[in-house]
Write a protein that holds these residues in place. Structure first.
Motif, PDB file in Angstrom:
ATOM      1  N   ALA A  17       0.837  -1.210   0.000  1.00 39.93           N
ATOM      2  CA  ALA A  17       0.000   0.000   0.000  1.00 39.93           C
ATOM      3  C   ALA A  17       0.868   1.255   0.000  1.00 39.93           C
ATOM      4  O   ALA A  17       0.552   2.249  -0.670  1.00 39.93           O
ATOM      5  N   LYS A  20       2.565   1.644  -3.592  1.00 41.82           N
ATOM      6  CA  LYS A  20       1.565   2.060  -4.588  1.00 41.82           C
ATOM      7  C   LYS A  20       1.186   3.530  -4.394  1.00 41.82           C
ATOM      8  O   LYS A  20       1.066   4.285  -5.358  1.00 41.82           O
ATOM      9  N   SER A  21       0.994   3.916  -3.140  1.00 41.56           N
ATOM     10  CA  SER A  21       0.619   5.294  -2.836  1.00 41.56           C
ATOM     11  C   SER A  21       1.694   6.266  -3.317  1.00 41.56           C
ATOM     12  O   SER A  21       1.385   7.281  -3.954  1.00 41.56           O
TER      13      SER A  21
END
Length: 161
Positions: A17, A20-21
């Motif tokens: 996460a 990706k962020s």
């Protein structure tokens, strides 16, 4: 897990996460990021998906490729907040903290073990209180400029006079 507590994400999911962020924040594709890291797209895809073991070399390459903070990426996983790395991408807060810690370690070495937990906690709390104060305080220069500009406008003749 018993007691009805929600299951916490594992490190791989948190790292995924976080990566990706940051990649999306930098508006980069997987292919662009893999190329900048000098790894195969398939290898990058597995890394970003959190399917591999934590790889510090890849984290540092990713940070260089996305112009972000490798230490903040690691801290984001440690504190369970993928957004933390994005919040620190510009100001390098994780790197700054780590550099300060490294310098403290170099200067005081084994004497660090003589610090009691209470002293350490108090110092860390003070540091974060000062940072919070800096975030909450108004910029006096901006206030000065706004008041001065309003004063000048008030003294100017109205159009059509």
């Amino acid at each position: 897990m018993s007691g009805g507590e929600p299951e916490l994400p594992d490190d791989g999911a948190l790292l995924s996460a976080t990566l990706k962020s940051l990649r999306r924040y930098r508006r980069m594709t997987k292919a662009e990021t893999a190329a900048a890291m000098r790894i195969a797209i398939r290898t990058y895809a597995r890394f970003e998906a959190g399917e591999t073991r934590l790889n510090l070399d890849y984290i540092h390459r990713f940070a260089a490729a996305t112009k972000s903070d490798a230490q903040a990426i690691l801290m984001a996983v440690a504190i369970g907040s993928p957004k933390h790395a994005r919040r620190c991408a510009e100001n390098q807060m994780g790197a700054i903290y780590t550099i300060g810690l490294e310098q403290f370690d170099q200067v005081f070495g084994d004497a660090i073990r003589n610090l009691d937990s209470r002293t350490i906690i108090a110092a860390i709390v003070r540091m974060f209180e000062e940072l919070a104060e800096a975030l909450q305080s108004d910029d006096p220069t901006q206030d000065w400029l706004e008041k001065g500009s309003a004063n000048l406008r008030a003294k100017r003749p109205k159009p059509g006079r």
